[in-house]
Motif scaffolding. Sequence first.
Motif, PDB file in Angstrom:
ATOM      1  N   UNK A 196       0.841  -1.199   0.000  1.00  0.00           N
ATOM      2  CA  UNK A 196       0.000   0.000   0.000  1.00  0.00           C
ATOM      3  C   UNK A 196       0.874   1.246   0.000  1.00  0.00           C
ATOM      4  N   UNK A 197       0.383   2.352  -0.558  1.00  0.00           N
ATOM      5  CA  UNK A 197       1.164   3.602  -0.534  1.00  0.00           C
ATOM      6  C   UNK A 197       1.464   4.064   0.886  1.00  0.00           C
ATOM      7  N   UNK A 198       0.466   4.001   1.780  1.00  0.00           N
ATOM      8  CA  UNK A 198       0.691   4.472   3.144  1.00  0.00           C
ATOM      9  C   UNK A 198       1.657   3.591   3.922  1.00  0.00           C
ATOM     10  N   UNK A 199       1.905   2.371   3.440  1.00  0.00           N
ATOM     11  CA  UNK A 199       2.865   1.496   4.091  1.00  0.00           C
ATOM     12  C   UNK A 199       4.241   1.514   3.462  1.00  0.00           C
ATOM     13  N   UNK A 200       4.433   2.357   2.445  1.00  0.00           N
ATOM     14  CA  UNK A 200       5.720   2.421   1.739  1.00  0.00           C
ATOM     15  C   UNK A 200       6.695   3.302   2.510  1.00  0.00           C
ATOM     16  N   UNK A 201       7.712   2.698   3.070  1.00  0.00           N
ATOM     17  CA  UNK A 201       8.689   3.441   3.864  1.00  0.00           C
ATOM     18  C   UNK A 201       9.510   4.375   2.979  1.00  0.00           C
ATOM     19  N   UNK A 202       9.910   5.499   3.565  1.00  0.00           N
ATOM     20  CA  UNK A 202      10.818   6.458   2.929  1.00  0.00           C
ATOM     21  C   UNK A 202      10.245   7.019   1.631  1.00  0.00           C
ATOM     22  N   UNK A 203       8.961   7.369   1.662  1.00  0.00           N
ATOM     23  CA  UNK A 203       8.304   7.982   0.513  1.00  0.00           C
ATOM     24  C   UNK A 203       7.507   9.195   0.973  1.00  0.00           C
ATOM     25  N   UNK A 204       7.267  10.113   0.047  1.00  0.00           N
ATOM     26  CA  UNK A 204       6.463  11.295   0.368  1.00  0.00           C
ATOM     27  C   UNK A 204       5.002  10.930   0.577  1.00  0.00           C
TER      28      UNK A 204
END
Length: 329
Positions: A196-204
Motif C-alpha cells: 500500500x502507498x501508506x505502508x511504503x517506507x521512505x516515501x512522500x
Amino acid sequence: MTKPRKALVSLDATPYYHCVSRCVRRAFLCGNGNNGVCFEHRRQWIEDKISALAAIFSIDVCAYAVMSNHYHVVLHIDKATAESWSADEVIRRWHQLYKGTALTQRYVRNKAAMLQAEIDAVDDRVEEWRLRLTNIGWFMRNINEPTARQANQEDGCTGRFWEGRYKSQALLDEQALISCMAYVDLNPIRAGMNKTPEGSLHTSIRRRCQQAKAAFSPNHRQQQAKELMPMIGNPRSSMPKGIAIRLTDYLELVDWTGRIIREDKRGAIERQLPPILDRLQLDPKHWLYLSQHFESRFKRLVGTAYALKHGAEALGYRRTPQSCIQLLE
C-alpha cells in the motif's frame, strides 16, 4: 547531440523537475546487499537529507521515494522567494551547509566594523549563493556527496557510490507533474517492496498519509507535511503557492492507480474513476501509461504537445519532442 546539463533547466519552460540518482552498478547499497549485509538504514539518511535541504534551499519537494538502489525527487524551484531574501538570510542558510568565507564569517559576527569594500565583496558572494540555493545541481550534490562519504566510511572503502550524475526531466504542465508524482510515490508498489502507498517506507506519500490522518482538516495547507510542497486545491484567482490538487483527491488518485495497474483488479475499479481525472482532462489510458512508464519512456521533457513546443523553445531545442499523447496514438 547531447545538451549540457545547465541547458536542461529553464524557469522560462517550467519550475518543476524530476530527478533520479542511482547507485553504482545499480547495486543495492541502500538495501539488502548480495553479501547478506543490510543497508536499509541508508534510506533514512537520504530521506533526512531531503527534508533538511528543503528547509534551506528555495526549492520545494513535491514528491520523493528512496529505494534500495536509487531515489527519486520531484522538485519545484521557487526563484521569487530566493530573490526576496536579505543578505543576512542568504548567509544564514548557506552557513548551514558550508563554512562560508572569512569575510562572511566576520559579517555575521560584526558587520558594522567592516570596510565598505569588504561589504561589497560579501554582497557579490551573497548573490552567487542566492543562485546556488535555487539550483537543482547544488541540491542534489548536497544529498549525494555526504551520503557517499558516510557510506564509504561505514564500509571502510573508497570509490564511487552513485552511478554518475543525476538524471533530470522537465515537467512542463500540470498533467506531467501529477503523473510524475504518482509514478514516484508508487515506486515501492511496482518494485514489490510494499502493498500500500501508506505502508511504503521512505516515501512522500507515506509522509502525506501520516499527516493527513493526524490533521483535523487534511486539505488545509497549514496542516499538511511541512517538508513537502502543499496541495492547495483547484486553480483560482488568489492562488497561494502549492500544487493545484486537493490532498484527498491526490491520495485517492494514487490509490486507484496502484490498484488498477494490477491485472486482477482492472475490471473492478474502472467504473470508479476519481473526479480528478475529469478535472485534469486525463484519459485513463494515457494516465496508466504515464504512471507505469514515466521514467523509461520519456526523456528530458514531459508534457502535452502544446507544453512541449513551448518548453522546447525555452530550452533551445531545434525540434520539438513527441508528446505522450502522440506516442500513444
